[in-house]
Design an enzyme around this catalytic site. Structure first.
Site, short mmCIF file in Angstrom:
data_model
loop_
_atom_site.label_atom_id
_atom_site.label_comp_id
_atom_site.label_asym_id
_atom_site.label_seq_id
_atom_site.Cartn_x
_atom_site.Cartn_y
_atom_site.Cartn_z
N CYS A 115 81.62 49.71 41.88
CA CYS A 115 83.07 49.52 41.73
C CYS A 115 83.41 48.23 41.00
CB CYS A 115 83.73 49.51 43.11
SG CYS A 115 83.28 50.92 44.11
N HIS A 256 90.67 46.28 43.65
CA HIS A 256 89.93 47.54 43.72
C HIS A 256 90.66 48.48 44.69
CE1 HIS A 256 86.92 50.50 43.87
NE2 HIS A 256 86.44 50.19 45.05
N ASN A 286 89.47 56.46 45.69
CA ASN A 286 88.59 55.43 45.16
C ASN A 286 87.82 56.00 43.97
OD1 ASN A 286 86.55 53.60 44.66
ND2 ASN A 286 85.95 53.35 46.82
O1 UT7 Z 1 84.40 51.23 46.81
C1 UT7 Z 1 83.37 50.51 47.41
C2 UT7 Z 1 83.81 49.84 48.59
N1 UT7 Z 1 84.13 50.75 49.64
C3 UT7 Z 1 84.95 50.38 50.57
O2 UT7 Z 1 85.49 49.31 50.47
C4 UT7 Z 1 85.16 51.26 51.78
C5 UT7 Z 1 85.18 50.42 53.02
N2 UT7 Z 1 85.31 51.13 54.25
C6 UT7 Z 1 86.43 51.85 54.60
O3 UT7 Z 1 87.36 51.96 53.81
C7 UT7 Z 1 86.52 52.41 55.99
O4 UT7 Z 1 85.46 51.90 56.77
C8 UT7 Z 1 86.47 53.97 56.03
C9 UT7 Z 1 87.80 54.53 55.51
C10 UT7 Z 1 85.32 54.47 55.19
C11 UT7 Z 1 86.31 54.44 57.48
O5 UT7 Z 1 87.34 53.92 58.30
P1 UT7 Z 1 86.96 53.26 59.71
O6 UT7 Z 1 88.24 52.87 60.33
O7 UT7 Z 1 85.96 52.18 59.45
O8 UT7 Z 1 86.37 54.49 60.50
P2 UT7 Z 1 84.89 54.74 61.06
O9 UT7 Z 1 83.94 54.97 59.94
O10 UT7 Z 1 84.54 53.68 62.04
O11 UT7 Z 1 85.13 56.06 61.87
C12 UT7 Z 1 86.01 56.10 62.99
C13 UT7 Z 1 86.01 57.50 63.53
C14 UT7 Z 1 84.60 58.05 63.77
O12 UT7 Z 1 84.65 58.86 64.94
P3 UT7 Z 1 84.09 58.28 66.33
O13 UT7 Z 1 82.67 57.88 66.06
O14 UT7 Z 1 84.99 57.11 66.64
O15 UT7 Z 1 84.27 59.44 67.23
C15 UT7 Z 1 84.37 58.94 62.57
O16 UT7 Z 1 83.47 59.99 62.85
O17 UT7 Z 1 86.62 58.39 62.58
C16 UT7 Z 1 85.74 59.48 62.34
N3 UT7 Z 1 85.93 59.92 60.95
C17 UT7 Z 1 86.85 60.84 60.61
N4 UT7 Z 1 87.75 61.53 61.31
C18 UT7 Z 1 88.55 62.38 60.66
C19 UT7 Z 1 85.29 59.51 59.84
N5 UT7 Z 1 85.76 60.14 58.76
C20 UT7 Z 1 86.74 60.96 59.22
C21 UT7 Z 1 87.60 61.88 58.57
N6 UT7 Z 1 88.49 62.55 59.32
N7 UT7 Z 1 87.60 62.07 57.24
#
Ligand code: UT7
Length: 329
Positions: A115, A256, A286
């Site tokens: 990115c 970004h 993204n």
């Molecule tokens: O471009 C390069 C740089 N990239 C970034 O900067 C991305 C950085 N990270 C993020 O933007 C965020 O961490 C994400 C958007 C990827 C994820 O958000 P989060 O608040 O960190 O969620 P998480 O990964 O901790 O997941 C929380 C919960 C999980 O369920 P449990 O384990 O709490 O039961 C996931 O399984 O949300 C669940 N989950 C979803 N639920 C519904 C993950 N993806 C989804 C989804 N729909 N699409």
């Protein structure tokens, strides 16, 4: 050695026609519009057509940037394409773009900085023009991430989209804007938190692992999130300080476009009002190397800042990599 000042003479962007909404994703994986919107800010993203390649999108964005810069493709001396989704592993996507544009004089190569690639390309082009090795450059961030997405993984497939953004750089003349300061950085100790594990020489795709989706993006979201906020904040502060500016002097920050919560956290830490921070991720998701390039073009063309005003671009990505640029437009 002191380098000649370099200006951005034109920008352009291209997004494929096909829109993939959160509602459509609800039918593909176990997700909801509510989850995607509240956790990321993304409402829809663009998906390239079958047979529409990264180089095609790059070429379309490039033509618009060249037109605005009033530079003919045949006069271009350098083309750098930043991408993690090249048409082919070799030759570089920039070579296809050079051919499409008939920019026969230009040297052309890709850089892989995820990115952060567009601002890595800006740094390289700025230094080559500033040192006099070339007199102008086309830099492009272009991605067809839909070809490297695991459409069964809700953790990642809701995040990414396709598109391209471009800029034409040349020596700054008296009274024109210029790139004031740049900062680029890498932390290779953290390759494991964001990568495409397969398809390279370390893990070629074979008949035995073909179904394992190894050539799709894999990410430890929470880890990446924390690093993104810290690195982008530090890089932005560095270029602002180095340019002798304060946050009041910044007309627009172009970050970004990965996650609205990351963007809000950075605005907060930089003490910049949210209306001075450009956001288009609700429309495109993204798009990796393309994201800041598309955002720069859209922000400039929609009048978010004018010639003579200062802006800051700041990015973060796999590598880990990060970069920032303070620019007098
Ligand atoms: O471009 C390069 C740089 N990239 C970034 O900067 C991305 C950085 N990270 C993020 O933007 C965020 O961490 C994400 C958007 C990827 C994820 O958000 P989060 O608040 O960190 O969620 P998480 O990964 O901790 O997941 C929380 C919960 C999980 O369920 P449990 O384990 O709490 O039961 C996931 O399984 O949300 C669940 N989950 C979803 N639920 C519904 C993950 N993806 C989804 C989804 N729909 N699409």
């Amino acid at each position: 050695m002191s380098l000649a000042p370099v200006t951005i003479a034109g920008t352009g962007s291209y997004l494929p026609e096909r829109i993939l909404t959160n509602a459509e994703l609800e039918k593909i994986v176990d997700t909801t519009d509510e989850w995607i919107t509240s956790r990321t800010g993304i409402k829809e993203r663009r998906i390239a057509a079958e047979g529409e390649f990264t180089s095609d999108m790059a070429t379309k964005a490039a033509k618009k940037a060249l037109e605005q810069a009033k530079i003919k493709a045949e006069d271009l001396e350098l083309i750098i394409v930043a991408t993690i989704t090249p048409d082919t592993l070799t030759p570089a996507t920039a070579c296809y773009v050079q051919d499409n544009l008939e920019a026969r004089k230009a040297i052309a190569f890709d850089i892989s900085a995820a990115c952060s690639g567009f601002l890595y390309a800006m740094e390289l082009a700025k230094n080559m023009i500033g040192a006099g090795s070339v007199s102008n450059a086309l830099i492009v961030g272009a991605e067809k991430l839909s070809a490297f997405t695991n459409w069964e993984d809700r953790n990642t497939c809701v995040l990414f989209g396709d598109g391209a953004g471009a800029a034409v750089l040349r020596k700054s003349e008296e009274g024109e804007g210029r790139i004031l300061a740049t900062e680029i950085g890498t932390d290779g100790a953290q390759t494991s938190i964001l990568n495409i594990p397969g398809g390279g020489s370390a893990m070629p795709i074979t008949e035995a692992n073909a179904g394992d989706k190894l050539s799709s993006l894999s990410m430890l979201g929470k880890e990446v999130f924390k690093q993104a906020v810290r690195r982008m904040k530090d890089a932005a502060i560095k270029v602002v300080d180095e340019s002798g500016l304060t946050s009041e002097d910044i007309a627009q920050v172009i970050p970004h476009q990965a996650n609205l919560r990351i963007i809000d956290a950075i605005a907060d830490r930089l003490d910049i009002d949210n209306d001075k921070v450009f956001v288009n991720l609700h429309k495109y998701g993204n798009t990796s190397a393309a994201a800041v390039a598309i955002a720069l073009d859209e922000a400039a063309r929609s009048g978010k800042f004018k010639r003579g005003e200062n802006i800051v671009c700041v990015v973060f990505g796999a590598g880990l990599t990060w970069a920032a640029a303070a620019i007098e437009w």
